[in-house]
Write a protein that holds these residues in place. Sequence first.
Motif, mmCIF file in Angstrom:
data_model
loop_
_atom_site.group_PDB
_atom_site.id
_atom_site.type_symbol
_atom_site.label_atom_id
_atom_site.label_comp_id
_atom_site.label_asym_id
_atom_site.label_seq_id
_atom_site.Cartn_x
_atom_site.Cartn_y
_atom_site.Cartn_z
ATOM 1 N N GLY A 45 63.584 -19.232 -40.247
ATOM 2 C CA GLY A 45 63.184 -19.965 -41.499
ATOM 3 C C GLY A 45 62.162 -19.106 -42.510
ATOM 4 O O GLY A 45 62.198 -19.199 -43.650
ATOM 5 N N LEU A 46 61.499 -18.542 -41.894
ATOM 6 C CA LEU A 46 60.635 -17.440 -42.524
ATOM 7 C C LEU A 46 61.115 -16.332 -43.687
ATOM 8 O O LEU A 46 60.441 -15.687 -44.187
ATOM 9 C CB LEU A 46 59.475 -16.885 -41.415
ATOM 10 C CG LEU A 46 58.523 -17.836 -40.724
ATOM 11 C CD1 LEU A 46 57.555 -17.105 -39.746
ATOM 12 C CD2 LEU A 46 58.006 -18.602 -41.700
ATOM 13 N N ASP A 47 62.503 -16.007 -43.052
ATOM 14 C CA ASP A 47 62.995 -14.906 -43.874
ATOM 15 C C ASP A 47 64.392 -15.735 -44.567
ATOM 16 O O ASP A 47 65.288 -15.868 -44.030
ATOM 17 C CB ASP A 47 63.546 -13.929 -42.893
ATOM 18 C CG ASP A 47 64.066 -12.728 -43.460
ATOM 19 O OD1 ASP A 47 64.761 -12.929 -44.703
ATOM 20 O OD2 ASP A 47 64.127 -11.533 -42.889
ATOM 21 N N PRO A 48 64.135 -15.781 -46.047
ATOM 22 C CA PRO A 48 65.181 -16.568 -46.641
ATOM 23 C C PRO A 48 66.580 -15.849 -46.445
ATOM 24 O O PRO A 48 67.496 -16.566 -46.375
ATOM 25 C CB PRO A 48 64.628 -16.561 -48.013
ATOM 26 C CG PRO A 48 63.127 -15.818 -47.973
ATOM 27 C CD PRO A 48 63.050 -15.275 -46.581
ATOM 28 N N ALA A 49 66.750 -14.550 -46.619
ATOM 29 C CA ALA A 49 67.911 -13.816 -46.511
ATOM 30 C C ALA A 49 68.636 -14.187 -45.169
ATOM 31 O O ALA A 49 69.871 -14.607 -44.904
ATOM 32 C CB ALA A 49 67.951 -12.670 -46.611
ATOM 33 N N LEU A 50 67.863 -14.351 -44.210
ATOM 34 C CA LEU A 50 68.117 -14.293 -42.587
ATOM 35 C C LEU A 50 68.657 -16.045 -42.569
ATOM 36 O O LEU A 50 69.720 -16.080 -41.992
ATOM 37 C CB LEU A 50 67.043 -14.335 -41.626
ATOM 38 C CG LEU A 50 67.344 -13.688 -40.272
ATOM 39 C CD1 LEU A 50 68.228 -12.304 -40.648
ATOM 40 C CD2 LEU A 50 66.268 -13.140 -39.585
ATOM 41 N N ALA A 51 67.879 -16.737 -42.994
ATOM 42 C CA ALA A 51 68.142 -18.110 -43.056
ATOM 43 C C ALA A 51 69.512 -18.581 -43.698
ATOM 44 O O ALA A 51 70.500 -19.278 -43.083
ATOM 45 C CB ALA A 51 66.913 -19.145 -43.566
ATOM 46 N N VAL A 88 71.928 -11.913 -36.461
ATOM 47 C CA VAL A 88 70.335 -11.507 -36.888
ATOM 48 C C VAL A 88 70.352 -9.878 -36.967
ATOM 49 O O VAL A 88 70.159 -9.407 -38.077
ATOM 50 C CB VAL A 88 69.297 -12.097 -36.238
ATOM 51 C CG1 VAL A 88 67.811 -11.063 -36.439
ATOM 52 C CG2 VAL A 88 69.053 -13.527 -36.201
ATOM 53 N N LEU A 89 70.864 -9.272 -36.015
ATOM 54 C CA LEU A 89 71.019 -7.959 -36.182
ATOM 55 C C LEU A 89 71.904 -7.322 -37.076
ATOM 56 O O LEU A 89 71.523 -6.153 -37.872
ATOM 57 C CB LEU A 89 71.533 -7.430 -34.762
ATOM 58 C CG LEU A 89 70.518 -7.294 -33.321
ATOM 59 C CD1 LEU A 89 71.586 -7.150 -32.258
ATOM 60 C CD2 LEU A 89 69.782 -6.196 -33.624
ATOM 61 N N GLY A 90 73.134 -7.802 -37.255
ATOM 62 C CA GLY A 90 73.905 -7.432 -38.066
ATOM 63 C C GLY A 90 73.343 -7.702 -39.605
ATOM 64 O O GLY A 90 73.665 -6.447 -40.478
ATOM 65 N N VAL A 91 73.053 -8.742 -40.023
ATOM 66 C CA VAL A 91 72.332 -8.941 -41.498
ATOM 67 C C VAL A 91 71.423 -8.047 -41.446
ATOM 68 O O VAL A 91 71.294 -7.290 -42.704
ATOM 69 C CB VAL A 91 71.798 -10.365 -41.599
ATOM 70 C CG1 VAL A 91 71.010 -10.661 -42.834
ATOM 71 C CG2 VAL A 91 73.135 -11.266 -41.335
ATOM 72 N N ALA A 92 70.424 -7.698 -40.440
ATOM 73 C CA ALA A 92 69.395 -6.634 -40.847
ATOM 74 C C ALA A 92 69.744 -5.200 -41.042
ATOM 75 O O ALA A 92 69.249 -4.524 -42.092
ATOM 76 C CB ALA A 92 68.516 -6.919 -39.382
ATOM 77 N N ALA A 93 70.630 -4.856 -40.524
ATOM 78 C CA ALA A 93 71.192 -3.515 -40.441
ATOM 79 C C ALA A 93 71.987 -3.097 -41.763
ATOM 80 O O ALA A 93 72.243 -2.190 -42.212
ATOM 81 C CB ALA A 93 71.926 -3.111 -39.149
ATOM 82 N N TYR A 138 83.167 -10.085 -36.930
ATOM 83 C CA TYR A 138 82.441 -10.014 -38.153
ATOM 84 C C TYR A 138 81.598 -8.862 -38.304
ATOM 85 O O TYR A 138 81.660 -7.943 -39.309
ATOM 86 C CB TYR A 138 82.024 -11.127 -38.870
ATOM 87 C CG TYR A 138 81.731 -11.342 -40.085
ATOM 88 C CD1 TYR A 138 82.591 -11.661 -41.197
ATOM 89 C CD2 TYR A 138 80.474 -10.671 -40.537
ATOM 90 C CE1 TYR A 138 82.516 -11.685 -42.407
ATOM 91 C CE2 TYR A 138 80.311 -10.981 -41.811
ATOM 92 C CZ TYR A 138 81.275 -11.325 -42.998
ATOM 93 O OH TYR A 138 80.780 -11.115 -44.214
ATOM 94 N N ILE A 139 80.505 -9.091 -37.606
ATOM 95 C CA ILE A 139 79.533 -7.703 -37.730
ATOM 96 C C ILE A 139 80.024 -6.445 -37.360
ATOM 97 O O ILE A 139 79.629 -5.437 -38.067
ATOM 98 C CB ILE A 139 78.065 -8.372 -36.946
ATOM 99 C CG1 ILE A 139 77.654 -9.579 -37.006
ATOM 100 C CG2 ILE A 139 77.168 -7.302 -36.837
ATOM 101 C CD1 ILE A 139 76.998 -9.946 -38.504
ATOM 102 N N ALA A 140 80.950 -6.371 -36.475
ATOM 103 C CA ALA A 140 81.416 -5.250 -36.053
ATOM 104 C C ALA A 140 82.013 -4.497 -37.304
ATOM 105 O O ALA A 140 82.037 -3.428 -37.633
ATOM 106 C CB ALA A 140 82.489 -5.278 -34.943
ATOM 107 N N GLY A 141 82.884 -5.323 -38.043
ATOM 108 C CA GLY A 141 83.533 -5.097 -39.196
ATOM 109 C C GLY A 141 82.663 -4.602 -40.227
ATOM 110 O O GLY A 141 82.772 -3.547 -40.859
ATOM 111 N N LEU A 142 81.439 -5.359 -40.488
ATOM 112 C CA LEU A 142 80.467 -5.053 -41.583
ATOM 113 C C LEU A 142 79.832 -3.868 -41.005
ATOM 114 O O LEU A 142 79.494 -2.992 -42.253
ATOM 115 C CB LEU A 142 79.594 -6.153 -41.445
ATOM 116 C CG LEU A 142 78.460 -6.363 -42.697
ATOM 117 C CD1 LEU A 142 79.178 -6.498 -43.876
ATOM 118 C CD2 LEU A 142 77.367 -7.310 -42.506
#
Length: 283
Positions: A45-51, A88-93, A138-142
């Motif tokens: 929740g501290l990271d709006p994009a992640l949330a 979390v890993l996917g969104v960050a990268a 999904y993340i593998a594709g991204l």
Amino acid sequence: MTSSKVERIIRSIHKLKPLSTSVTRVLRAIDDESSSAGMISDLIGLDPALAANVLQFANSASLGYGPSCSTLSEAVMRLGLRRIRTIVLGVAAAGSLSASLHGYGLRAGELWNHSVAAATINQWLAQRFSFPNPEEVYIAGLLHDIGKIVLDQFMLIDYQQIYYMVKYKNCLLWQAEEAVIGIDHPRAGGLMAEHWNFPESLVEAICYHHSPSLAFNNPKLAAIVNLANAFAARSGTGLTFTASRVIHPEALPILGLDERSLQFLEEDLKKYFHNESGILSEQ
Ligand SMILES: [Fe+2]
Ligand SMILES: [Fe+2]
């Protein structure tokens, strides 16, 4: 000459900045057995994009969930820690995918569009093949082409030679990269994923997305990414010579497909996306 280039590339991957502090904190909490779901959702929740992304995944009908998850703690419970880790890993990268890549002739946003198209198609294929862990697919594709970010500056130097090999020598882009630069974008991407401690299955899917039969643990995931990449490229996203429309012949037997069933699959996909979201427009 080539090997010193490869050494420089590997050094630049090792020097890549770590993922953001908020992401690292969440990952550390997930790996700590004493963390509760509440603690982890507070950190997300501290990271709006992640949330926003975690909630979006938890409410995604196409990933098989009902749209009734309104809080992060519900989302964490619903998805489970393993899936949260992947998201979390996917969104960050994925953040770095929207920049322009001059070496590949991609304007700002073009690699991002291609990556999202491949991820969305991956998700559709995951359902079609009853693949477990749809988030991972999904993340593998991204992230499949993330290696292009590191190779871009080298592509810029060797552009003429690589362009010539792809355009006139019937060479696939990754083969030309390997021949001229000494390393291809799937392998560079795999090294980046390793550098950020991605799960082994994701490292493999990125590293072998153009040669799925080389994936040791999960060739099916690499084959799905191979298919989704070609479908996304054929749909018109990533419209330069650097977007491979070629499906690796070994991807078909890995997924239990033949030429005829592949044709049906592509037609179904076009119908689905034409009706649903317009991602695959007519060529
Ligand atoms: Fe690729
Ligand atoms: Fe791609």
